[in-house]
Design an enzyme around this catalytic site. Structure first.
Site, PDB file in Angstrom:
ATOM      1  N   HIS A 196       0.824  -1.222   0.000  1.00  0.00           N
ATOM      2  CA  HIS A 196       0.000   0.000   0.000  1.00  0.00           C
ATOM      3  C   HIS A 196       0.856   1.271   0.000  1.00  0.00           C
ATOM      4  O   HIS A 196       0.308   2.371   0.024  1.00  0.00           O
ATOM      5  CB  HIS A 196      -0.939   0.026   1.207  1.00  0.00           C
ATOM      6  CG  HIS A 196      -1.949  -1.089   1.232  1.00  0.00           C
ATOM      7  ND1 HIS A 196      -2.766  -1.371   0.154  1.00  0.00           N
ATOM      8  CD2 HIS A 196      -2.264  -1.997   2.195  1.00  0.00           C
ATOM      9  CE1 HIS A 196      -3.540  -2.404   0.459  1.00  0.00           C
ATOM     10  NE2 HIS A 196      -3.249  -2.807   1.676  1.00  0.00           N
ATOM     11  N   ASP A 230      -2.654 -10.720  -2.251  1.00  0.00           N
ATOM     12  CA  ASP A 230      -3.164 -10.242  -0.961  1.00  0.00           C
ATOM     13  C   ASP A 230      -4.667  -9.958  -1.067  1.00  0.00           C
ATOM     14  O   ASP A 230      -5.171  -9.617  -2.140  1.00  0.00           O
ATOM     15  CB  ASP A 230      -2.405  -8.973  -0.575  1.00  0.00           C
ATOM     16  CG  ASP A 230      -2.681  -8.490   0.834  1.00  0.00           C
ATOM     17  OD1 ASP A 230      -1.851  -8.751   1.717  1.00  0.00           O
ATOM     18  OD2 ASP A 230      -3.728  -7.828   1.046  1.00  0.00           O
ATOM     19  N   HIS A 280      -6.172  -7.417  -0.127  1.00  0.00           N
ATOM     20  CA  HIS A 280      -6.388  -6.012  -0.489  1.00  0.00           C
ATOM     21  C   HIS A 280      -5.650  -5.672  -1.785  1.00  0.00           C
ATOM     22  O   HIS A 280      -4.562  -6.196  -2.046  1.00  0.00           O
ATOM     23  CB  HIS A 280      -5.874  -5.098   0.626  1.00  0.00           C
ATOM     24  CG  HIS A 280      -6.483  -5.377   1.970  1.00  0.00           C
ATOM     25  ND1 HIS A 280      -5.906  -6.234   2.877  1.00  0.00           N
ATOM     26  CD2 HIS A 280      -7.627  -4.912   2.539  1.00  0.00           C
ATOM     27  CE1 HIS A 280      -6.671  -6.285   3.975  1.00  0.00           C
ATOM     28  NE2 HIS A 280      -7.721  -5.503   3.783  1.00  0.00           N
ATOM     29  N   ASP A 301      -4.016 -12.925   3.703  1.00  0.00           N
ATOM     30  CA  ASP A 301      -5.237 -12.469   4.379  1.00  0.00           C
ATOM     31  C   ASP A 301      -6.511 -12.724   3.569  1.00  0.00           C
ATOM     32  O   ASP A 301      -7.610 -12.389   4.026  1.00  0.00           O
ATOM     33  CB  ASP A 301      -5.141 -10.991   4.802  1.00  0.00           C
ATOM     34  CG  ASP A 301      -4.542 -10.081   3.760  1.00  0.00           C
ATOM     35  OD1 ASP A 301      -4.222 -10.567   2.646  1.00  0.00           O
ATOM     36  OD2 ASP A 301      -4.387  -8.871   4.030  1.00  0.00           O
TER      37      ASP A 301
HETATM   38 ZN   LIG Z   1      -3.982  -7.174   2.942  1.00  0.00          ZN
END
Ligand SMILES: [Zn+2]
Length: 340
Positions: A158, A193, A195, A282
């Site tokens: 991120h 991931d 996200h 995750d």
């Molecule tokens: Zn994540």
């Protein structure tokens, strides 16, 4: 396969982050490193500590002002009377083209996308060693290892060129990809991931030498919200070199593996010299974030299908949070990948 990490990556100890306006315990805890390292060793990996690799590989991705901010902000913050023990932003510019501010409070708003990337005592040491683990593992692959595992913590996907966010500070995956480009004409990044890898996408968005592919929960109602849509293809010379494969919340193995096949087909077509896997765990059905429902066996199948690319492969740890199966999920993925 070697697993690369340094014990000082545990010094960063973020206490809380904001969720729906409420401060909650931060799940990006130092214990993740021990859990993942033990699992990697159980799966047959050999541990190697990274060397000090200097600032040059980091500066190939991140701005000088941002690196200086990360290194010094906490110490400067401590001089503010009554300030919290961690740097957390409370004011943001409405656009990034404003002049660069002098105050550490304003710089925090400039360099931090959200309140989920606090800087406290020990944070910089962990951030630096995490990035050096990625550099070190990338060098192992450049030197001929078929695969290496950079156990990066804190994670990185991120993080933008000059902005932290979502538990991430330096983009370890992007730093590794830049290094691999010194040995290969083209590098692909596959982000699995939960996200969307918004920082990684942003760093390479206008480039054709790095293909960025991300499989993640649909950002319409999920972090990082502003990025991760299927309509984001890249821009300028990078047009067509970004692929987002969002999944409906709650999707399980079948849906994830179908998107993975699309991702792998695009990577084969791109014909890179090396692959970086932004390895978040995750998407697991029992992860505290609860966004997708990939099973422990599912991670094994993800590893198997990635191995079928037969590319020099660098694994860079991203998310995946403490739950009983975190280590097992890594073990399943590594078994599937099947690299000694
Ligand atoms: Zn994540």
């Amino acid at each position: 396969m070697k697993v690369v990490c340094h014990p000082d990556q545990k010094r960063h100890y973020p206490l809380q982050f904001l969720v729906n306006g409420v401060f909650r315990p931060n799940p990006e805890q130092p214990e993740r490193l021990d859990c993942l390292l033990q699992a990697a060793l159980r799966a047959g990996c050999r541990h190697e500590a990274p060397l000090i690799h200097g600032m040059e590989p980091l500066a190939a991705v991140h701005s000088g002002a941002y690196l200086e901010f990360l290194e010094r902000a906490w110490e400067r913050w401590q001089r503010i009377e009554g300030a919290a023990p961690a740097v957390i932003p409370n004011v943001h510019p409405d656009q990034r083209q404003v002049g660069y501010p002098a105050s550490v409070v304003a710089q925090a708003g400039y360099h931090m996308a959200d309140a989920a990337a606090p800087l406290a005592d020990g944070s910089w040491a962990s951030i630096l060693w995490s990035a050096w683990s990625a550099v070190h593992a990338a060098r192992l692959v450049i030197d001929g290892e078929p695969a290496a595992y950079a156990l990066c913590r804190p994670p990185g996907h991120h993080a933008f060129a000059d902005m932290a966010g979502g538990f991430c500070y330096l983009n370890n995956t992007a730093i590794a990809a830049e290094l691999l480009l010194r040995a290969h004409d083209r590098v692909a990044i596959l982000d699995v991931d939960l996200h969307h890898g918004n920082g990684t996408q942003s760093i390479f968005y206008q480039r054709a030498d790095v293909l960025t592919v991300s499989i993640h929960a649909d950002p319409e109602r999920f972090y990082p919200f502003f990025w991760g849509y299927a309509s984001e293809y890249g821009a300028g010379p990078g047009d067509g070199y970004n692929l987002n494969l969002p999944l409906a919340r709650g999707s399980g193995d079948d849906a994830f593996l179908a998107q993975l096949d699309t991702a792998l087909a695009r990577i084969r077509q791109f014909a890179p010299g090396a692959l970086v896997v932004a390895l978040g765990l995750d998407a697991f059905e029992g992860d505290p974030f609860g966004g997708l429902r990939v099973s422990t066996r599912g991670f094994g199948e993800i590893g198997r299908r990635i191995a079928a690319l037969t590319l020099p492969t660098l694994l860079v740890q991203e998310g995946g949070y403490l739950c009983d199966e975190l280590g097992e999920n890594l073990g399943s993925f590594l078994d599937g990948l099947g690299v000694d």
